[in-house]
Design an enzyme around this catalytic site. Sequence first.
Site, mmCIF file in Angstrom:
data_model
loop_
_atom_site.group_PDB
_atom_site.id
_atom_site.type_symbol
_atom_site.label_atom_id
_atom_site.label_comp_id
_atom_site.label_asym_id
_atom_site.label_seq_id
_atom_site.Cartn_x
_atom_site.Cartn_y
_atom_site.Cartn_z
ATOM 1 N N SER A 131 0.832 -1.190 0.000
ATOM 2 C CA SER A 131 0.000 0.000 0.000
ATOM 3 C C SER A 131 0.881 1.260 0.000
ATOM 4 O O SER A 131 1.646 1.450 -0.925
ATOM 5 C CB SER A 131 -0.953 -0.065 1.199
ATOM 6 O OG SER A 131 -2.016 0.831 1.041
ATOM 7 N N ASP A 288 -8.794 -5.319 -5.728
ATOM 8 C CA ASP A 288 -8.488 -4.094 -4.971
ATOM 9 C C ASP A 288 -9.310 -2.946 -5.553
ATOM 10 O O ASP A 288 -9.223 -2.652 -6.743
ATOM 11 C CB ASP A 288 -6.988 -3.810 -5.077
ATOM 12 C CG ASP A 288 -6.511 -2.746 -4.083
ATOM 13 O OD1 ASP A 288 -7.272 -1.784 -3.828
ATOM 14 O OD2 ASP A 288 -5.378 -2.872 -3.596
ATOM 15 N N HIS A 317 -7.935 -4.896 -1.306
ATOM 16 C CA HIS A 317 -6.678 -4.265 -0.890
ATOM 17 C C HIS A 317 -5.997 -5.055 0.229
ATOM 18 O O HIS A 317 -4.777 -5.114 0.307
ATOM 19 C CB HIS A 317 -6.959 -2.837 -0.433
ATOM 20 C CG HIS A 317 -5.717 -2.052 -0.194
ATOM 21 N ND1 HIS A 317 -4.854 -1.706 -1.211
ATOM 22 C CD2 HIS A 317 -5.158 -1.568 0.942
ATOM 23 C CE1 HIS A 317 -3.831 -1.035 -0.710
ATOM 24 N NE2 HIS A 317 -3.992 -0.940 0.590
#
Lengths: 341, 341
Positions: A131, A288, A317
Amino acid sequence: MPAPHDAQTFALGDLVLQRGATLRGAHLAYRTWGRLNGDGSNAILVPTWYSSWHDQNEWMIGAGKALDPDVHFIVSPNMLGNGLSSSPSNTPQPYARGRFPSVTFVDQVEAQHALLTSLGVTSLALVTGSSMGAAQTYQWAVSHPEMVRRAAPIVGASKTSEHNQVFLKSLAQAMRTDAAFAGGEYLPDAPPLAGIRAFARIYAGWGLSQAFYWQREYLEMGFSSLEDFVVGFWEGYFLDGRDPNNLLTMLWTWQHGDVGLTPGFDGDTEAALRSIRCPVLAMPCRTDLYFPPEDEQWASQFIAQGEVRTIDSVYGHFAGLGLHAPDNEVIDTNLKELLSR
Amino acid sequence: MPAPHDAQTFALGDLVLQRGATLRGAHLAYRTWGRLNGDGSNAILVPTWYSSWHDQNEWMIGAGKALDPDVHFIVSPNMLGNGLSSSPSNTPQPYARGRFPSVTFVDQVEAQHALLTSLGVTSLALVTGSSMGAAQTYQWAVSHPEMVRRAAPIVGASKTSEHNQVFLKSLAQAMRTDAAFAGGEYLPDAPPLAGIRAFARIYAGWGLSQAFYWQREYLEMGFSSLEDFVVGFWEGYFLDGRDPNNLLTMLWTWQHGDVGLTPGFDGDTEAALRSIRCPVLAMPCRTDLYFPPEDEQWASQFIAQGEVRTIDSVYGHFAGLGLHAPDNEVIDTNLKELLSR
């Protein structure tokens, strides 16, 4: 998940930030695993993701895993703004709380570079992170191509897409809508609880996929109903020591992510990506919702040794955050292959 | 887009709602196009979508289109809660504002059934609607199989998925986080503006797809930047006469959407879908983030004459709301084919 207490501290001194402010007496909190070898070449850097601390990278690290402390010297630096490194919640006035300066990914990487140099690290066998950790991974490959031998960004991007920015704008607006936020000048014992809950509820829709909810995967995670998951997991996470000013500081960093903003590239993201010399193995997740695989496929075309391997998971995600054993396996296998090159 | 002034009013009398309250002196606002034929069989019903009024269905209606006033008698009833039909914003005390009762899709359809009966409609050549209008379309096919000859739900579902519910919960929480909301008892000249803006910003991420933003389609729509689109389109839309209590009332209806809750089915959604007798042509959009095609494919398997035709567009949920000419064409062509059967 209270904040970990096993961090070491590195004094950054007076840190001049890309957008102009000077953070005086700044510091990085970090942890290491394993030992640096003689020529300082067995180091692996694992930056942190949004709102997380270094301990939330531990699922990647262990004997027999790709990140093996018996083989590597692993360093996980906490992002500026995350509450352990210099952050709104721990910085004295006049840069305390809502007045904490804007920090870019370039700033994060330069602070980490100073730390690694002090530790004797001369090159990095791998930079990997999830991320916002992926954004730092890309930034490392652009800012210090002379040091990075391999890069593996997981569920993150070299440039925060406009759709992703819309998601982030909604989070910030929800937090600020709570009058108790008071422009960031709330008292530590009176945080904007309704704003945090709204923030958490917005995040709940984005963090996992439509299919995750359809299949009620949260039952497997020990939650008894949809509402129990939204309160127990999401509100609980953001209410547990995640300071709102810290959250908004990291959000700003994320929202303005773009390797094209590295000094020398004048906003040209494609040129910045073309400057990357090392192999880059990107691992987005198929489902995601805010870092879709398309972002990584776009970036990869400009990287000479770029490759995208999509994680096929309904965890969205969160497939890249260590929550789901099958996804962790896929990531570990890919990292082992990359390190074997 | 101010509220239209061309609606007619149908008095519902004292409307007993499915969850128990009685809405005394309730009414439906509606508009018609074309004329009912002799045996009352050329009627088409087009319910409204979330936050919209009947005029936002006009893109579907016109000479040469599937919904042709020269051929059909088209009726568009405004949803209870949308500000034109009985709603928090126009209902006297004690059910005014924040105390307006919970309205289900079953209630919506029974109110519309009373209207159609009063107009002399004996059967419906077609029920079609977008988003919450699609939910009403499904509800019609389950509640009144004796009347509905064809159904075409567009970008909506027979049951609101849990992921969709998470999105809706986040909208409601953001609105309520603004202290000016005051439990729904804000004064008409002092609405919770920050809450509305947060609400709009959350919606902005969900309403359109990742690819819509990646391609900057908002430039084609006349907006000059991402922020201009978020403020000019999204905040502007929800600030323009969309009352927050009305928005939350419709949100409750949406969140609790499930044809299985129709009396007689005891929560069994599959049984309710199996009871549908007419052809059902569902048109989800490939990139819809909260009503993904998977929801419709799931439902379709239980409907004897069920079929799913996915709209291939980057407009996400908005592919079904009349904003994008190529998507409108696809829908019109499908409706013509359905009506020709």
